[in-house]
Design an enzyme around this catalytic site. Sequence first.
Site, PDB file in Angstrom:
ATOM      1  N   SER A 258      -7.817  -4.613  12.915  1.00 50.41           N
ATOM      2  CA  SER A 258      -7.133  -5.883  13.133  1.00 50.41           C
ATOM      3  C   SER A 258      -7.126  -6.183  14.623  1.00 50.41           C
ATOM      4  O   SER A 258      -7.612  -5.385  15.434  1.00 50.41           O
ATOM      5  CB  SER A 258      -5.698  -5.808  12.618  1.00 50.41           C
ATOM      6  OG  SER A 258      -4.934  -5.013  13.498  1.00 50.41           O
ATOM      7  N   LYS A 259      -6.551  -7.325  14.955  1.00 46.51           N
ATOM      8  CA  LYS A 259      -6.466  -7.776  16.354  1.00 46.51           C
ATOM      9  C   LYS A 259      -5.947  -6.678  17.285  1.00 46.51           C
ATOM     10  O   LYS A 259      -6.330  -6.626  18.450  1.00 46.51           O
ATOM     11  CB  LYS A 259      -5.525  -8.981  16.441  1.00 46.51           C
ATOM     12  CG  LYS A 259      -6.233 -10.287  16.246  1.00 46.51           C
ATOM     13  CD  LYS A 259      -6.725 -10.825  17.587  1.00 46.51           C
ATOM     14  CE  LYS A 259      -7.880 -11.798  17.414  1.00 46.51           C
ATOM     15  NZ  LYS A 259      -9.078 -11.418  18.115  1.00 46.51           N
TER      16      LYS A 259
END
Length: 495
Positions: A258-259
């Site tokens: 994820s980010k």
Amino acid sequence: MSQEKPVRVRFAPSPTGKLHVGGARTAIYNWAFARANGGTFILRIDDTDPTRSTEENTQVILRAMRWLGLDWDEGPDVGGPCAPYKQTDRMDIYLDAAKRLAESGDAYPCFCTTDQLAAAKKAAQDRNDPFQGYQRTCRDIDPAEAQRRIDAGEPHVWRIKVPLDRGDVVIHDAVHGDVTFDAKELDDFVIIRTDGTPTYNFATVVDDAAMGITHVIRGDDHLSNTPRQVMVYEALGAPVPTFAHISMILGADGKKLSKRHGATSVEEYRDAGYLPDAFVNYLALLGWSLDGDTTIVPRDVLAKSFSLDHVSKNPATFDPKKLDWINAEYMSAMDDETFAHTVMVPELVEAGLMEEGECKGRKPWLLKLAAIIKPRAKLLGQCADLCRFLFEGDEVTMDEKSVAKGLAKEGCGSYVNAAREALASLDTDHWTADDIDACLEGLPERLDTSKRKFFQTVRVAECGNMVSPPLGASMELLGRDTSLARLDRARTLCG
Ligand code: GLU
């Protein structure tokens, strides 16, 4: 059997955001599988979620696909026999399919309100009913009565009628092997919502069946949807394709990528200057391997050799260092012209060292520069730093430590003087790396010093740093006047 038919696969992104690393890998596997089997690769835009899908995201995804070099045979822009390839343009097709199922008795309208559904669910929980899904309340409403209620405008959804004796659903997954889903979990799920829009599980199967998809290759977050989708294939009387659910991609901490782990969208990697071939190669290896060892798998090899039996069911870990390494391998394998064109010049322009329009007139110079920079630019974004000293005219930026070591020490002045004098005798026609090197070669001995000390001094004078590309080649690129002017300036800094 589906395997014997010509392969048709699809990548079906939902345009609810950018194309992410996981989606890109799914696209690559579908593309490579189609190419390896002489099949057809279809791009379909699954935009039935109107609240989250945007046209802008669709365009971003198409751009990312083009940058990755994943050409599609059918889909938006190129069309094809199963057009349209955007689900919002296919709404009639879903309604028609639902109507056919209603006519054959495989779907029925359900008038239950949200409150009624919640109450029925609670009652099932309270009595410990092993079946906790939709309680089939409207399944047996007399069709004429149902039609009367529809005609009267009563809100309703359409549900699929799962045969009560269907039994467990076994998915023969090409990656996970046989996966069995308990029949108890199969309720009569919604296929058309109250507003007339299809649910994902319905629209996807209607399209996959209509488009003759033989293999559904997608993320394993969809594995749990698959038994429901099988129910739709069976109701439609369409052959069930081969499923291949590919593992998740994890970050270094073992959590879903994820980010938090850094860049996740294809765009970000494009903008950071990664080469699409290297990026595709790296992503392909996240869950697939050619032979367990080979790391450099060029696109054409991938397109020839990709097979589902080499796809691992274990999650893959995204390793930015390995991506960098693969990228560096692709950079050094490029010829100088390609490197100049695709990597070096864009970085120099981006760094403001040159203008795009200057390239044409400076081609031979840029090719010589590429030849010395390419082996040194192992990571992205290094070209500008490696080249900056060549763009600073007579006043090169001096690295303090290098000046202290290479110019300020005793004797350095005499090295600079000797180099200046010898080089001044070379005219412009002879201002080449070879002639410059030959001209300087004998000087350390004549000055009774070591090669290391002498060349360190000249290097700092010319390049402003003890570390630089080869000296002769750098000076050739600087040109005679600038090189001599830099020696003059260095003299003023000598001890
Ligand atoms: N639109 C779905 C997604 O983006 C596609 C799922 C599928 O391939 O069936 O996850």
